[in-house]
Scaffold this active site. Structure first.
Site, mmCIF file in Angstrom:
data_model
loop_
_atom_site.group_PDB
_atom_site.id
_atom_site.type_symbol
_atom_site.label_atom_id
_atom_site.label_comp_id
_atom_site.label_asym_id
_atom_site.label_seq_id
_atom_site.Cartn_x
_atom_site.Cartn_y
_atom_site.Cartn_z
ATOM 1 N N GLU A 166 0.767 -1.253 0.000
ATOM 2 C CA GLU A 166 0.000 0.000 0.000
ATOM 3 C C GLU A 166 0.799 1.305 0.000
ATOM 4 O O GLU A 166 0.653 2.139 0.903
ATOM 5 C CB GLU A 166 -0.983 -0.013 1.170
ATOM 6 C CG GLU A 166 -2.025 -1.098 1.028
ATOM 7 C CD GLU A 166 -3.282 -0.861 1.835
ATOM 8 O OE1 GLU A 166 -3.286 0.015 2.707
ATOM 9 O OE2 GLU A 166 -4.283 -1.553 1.569
ATOM 10 N N GLU A 375 -6.491 -8.130 0.138
ATOM 11 C CA GLU A 375 -7.246 -7.582 1.258
ATOM 12 C C GLU A 375 -8.611 -7.177 0.728
ATOM 13 O O GLU A 375 -8.710 -6.649 -0.387
ATOM 14 C CB GLU A 375 -6.566 -6.346 1.894
ATOM 15 C CG GLU A 375 -5.302 -6.659 2.658
ATOM 16 C CD GLU A 375 -4.716 -5.455 3.378
ATOM 17 O OE1 GLU A 375 -5.473 -4.580 3.829
ATOM 18 O OE2 GLU A 375 -3.480 -5.403 3.478
HETATM 19 C C1 BG6 Z 1 -4.909 -1.740 4.762
HETATM 20 C C2 BG6 Z 1 -3.681 -2.285 5.406
HETATM 21 O O1 BG6 Z 1 -4.666 -0.391 4.582
HETATM 22 O O2 BG6 Z 1 -6.091 -1.704 5.446
HETATM 23 C C3 BG6 Z 1 -3.919 -3.117 6.642
HETATM 24 O O3 BG6 Z 1 -2.851 -2.960 4.510
HETATM 25 C C4 BG6 Z 1 -5.032 -2.503 7.455
HETATM 26 O O4 BG6 Z 1 -2.715 -3.239 7.327
HETATM 27 C C5 BG6 Z 1 -6.305 -2.468 6.606
HETATM 28 O O5 BG6 Z 1 -5.272 -3.142 8.675
HETATM 29 C C6 BG6 Z 1 -7.515 -1.897 7.307
HETATM 30 O O6 BG6 Z 1 -7.231 -0.627 7.816
HETATM 31 P P1 BG6 Z 1 -7.506 -0.291 9.327
HETATM 32 O O7 BG6 Z 1 -6.974 1.072 9.558
HETATM 33 O O8 BG6 Z 1 -8.966 -0.371 9.490
HETATM 34 O O9 BG6 Z 1 -6.778 -1.331 10.125
#
Ligand code: BG6
Length: 476
Positions: A166, A375
């Protein structure tokens, strides 16, 4: 006739090292910038720190048994640089290497493809102290030592390397994802300079992965940007936002150069990185093989007058809808805004499965590379009921709709290798500790009290197990 998901489709889920492992200073591990950042966030906001996280370091066998029970055929995780090289130099910590040997072996013994990420926000703290971390181009040499060592060490077991997690989110939230010394925090050009250093590291990682006979690609937090209205000036603003927030990264990974409009805008705004001779040639010689998409939401933009004040992306730290602190604004280029057409999570993230379909279609047309989802998920306030259950039907709905969107894109010819939502187990959110959960498996702890980090199967666990067993045909 509509195609099924391919028989070798990679079903799994994802995590990252500092968000699940804990054992932040055990068995020779050095501190990472995330250990320090999260300690400070603990003091300031009360969120958990990374010292125990979900205790995956001690419970990885139990976790992998749960992954197998769900039917996973892949697992995306990250390798903590500070377990391998505690000080970010070239002195190896054998115990740290052994942890990942054990993890990878356990996955393979259970028929699960290990898909490691080389870098997920956790730069060695020693490098921050030595030269300011990512701010200095010196980091590229140290990253090269790490990447070369790790890729070579695991070359017999790894088919897909994810390089850097990211970069675009790092640019937007640079003080949360990187430790930036206070005296530099007002110099916004450094956001793009850091990103340039990461692009160099990315290309170097691709080079070593190719030498090891593996495939490599970046994981980018990717949100398509829609225009708020069909006025031509808003359409152009959305194009500008897509160029600066998305294509600026993808063109480097898949074409070997910076997007012209975005780079020109940055030059005019005195935000452009210093690029040395030969840098773009390095990118062009080491193009990525696949795109690992981290997809949560879509974004929206409208035209922005020249005289507006520049602003960077805001936060919602409370988990109450409407608490977003602000929207990115680039005068004369674009301004981000909420999309009135979409529902949102409690943290104001737009829920938009069609947006994922749009991303697949748009990017496959432009770059013609295979994708994997590394993700995708819904951050929520999960409730552990008195009878020890977690009824997360909202998460099931979210995942179902995104798998269906994936299938629709595949039916139109898009190549998708696998689906690894966020997250396999509950973990330390990058912005909200354990208040905001993503896991298919509940980890029984709070921000205040780590308890025993007991694992409990959520309703989404059983639903995903059924989805995988039917190769994506039974999503009810
Ligand atoms: C992505 C990241 O930005 O989103 C993760 O790669 C992160 O590490 C995920 O946990 C969700 O974001 P957040 O801030 O809700 O944990």
């Amino acid at each position: 006739m509509k195609k099924e998901f391919p028989k070798d489709f990679l079903w799994g889920a994802a995590t990252s090292a500092y968000q699940v492992e804990g054992a932040a200073e055990l068995d020779g591990k050095g501190l990472s910038q995330q250990d320090v950042i999260n300690r400070e966030r603990h003091e300031k906001f009360g969120f958990a720190d990374a010292s125990i996280a979900s205790d995956h370091y001690h419970k990885y066998k139990e976790d992998i048994a749960l992954f197998k029970e769900m039917g996973f055929t892949s697992y995306r995780f990250s390798i903590a640089w500070t377990r391998i090289f505690p000080n970010g130099d070239d002195v190896v910590n054998e115990e740290g290497v052994q942890f990942y040997r054990n993890l990878i072996k356990e996955l393979k013994d259970n028929g699960i493809e290990p898909i490691p990420t080389l870098y997920h926000y956790d730069l060695p703290w020693a490098l921050v102290e030595k030269y300011g971390g990512w701010l200095s181009r010196e980091v590229v040499k140290d990253f090269e030592v790490f990447a070369k060592y790790v890729i070579n060490e695991f070359k017999d077991d790894i088919k897909y390397w994810i390089t850097i997690n990211e970069q675009s989110i790092i640019v937007q939230y640079w003080t949360q994802k990187c430790y930036i010394l206070p005296e530099y925090q007002d110099n916004n050009q450094l956001r793009y300079q850091i990103n340039h250093h990461m692009n160099l590291c990315q290309a170097i990682a691709v080079k070593y992965a190719h030498e090891a006979g593996a495939l490599a690609g970046p994981a980018l937090g990717y949100a398509p940007v829609y225009a708020r209205t069909c006025k031509p000036e808003d359409q152009l603003a959305a194009l500008n936002a897509n160029d600066l927030r998305n294509t600026y990264y993808l063109d480097v990974y898949f074409r070997g150069y910076y997007n012209v409009a975005a780079l020109t805008y940055l030059q005019q705004a005195n935000l452009a990185p210093v690029i040395e001779e030969g840098d773009e040639a390095l990118f062009a010689a080491n193009l990525s093989d696949f795109f690992a998409i981290n997809y949560y939401d879509s974004q929206c933009a409208h035209a922005c007058p020249e005289g507006a004040e520049r602003a960077w992306s805001g936060y919602n730290l409370s988990g109450k809808k409407g608490d977003m602190s602000g929207f990115e604004t680039h005068p004369g280029f674009y301004q981000m805004c909420p999309n009135p057409e979409l529902r949102t999570t409690d943290w104001d993230w737009a829920i938009d499965p069609i947006g994922l379909e749009y991303v697949y279609r748009d990017l496959y047309t432009r770059y013609r590379v295979p994708f994997m989802i590394t993700e995708n998920g819904l951050g929520a306030h999960d409730e552990l009921t008195a009878d020890g259950k977690i009824h997360d039907d909202y998460r099931i709905d979210y995942l179902r709709e995104h798998i269906q969107a994936t299938k629709r894109a595949m039916d139109l010819g898009v190549e998708v290798l696998g689906y690894m939502p966020w997250s396999a187990i509950d973990l330390l959110s990058t912005s909200n500790g354990y208040k905001k959960r993503y896991g298919l498996v509940y980890v029984d702890r709070t921000d205040e009290d780590p308890k025993e980090c007991q694992r409990i199967r959520k309703d989404s666990f059983y639903w995903y197990q059924k989805a995988i067993a039917s190769n994506g045909t039974d999503l009810d």
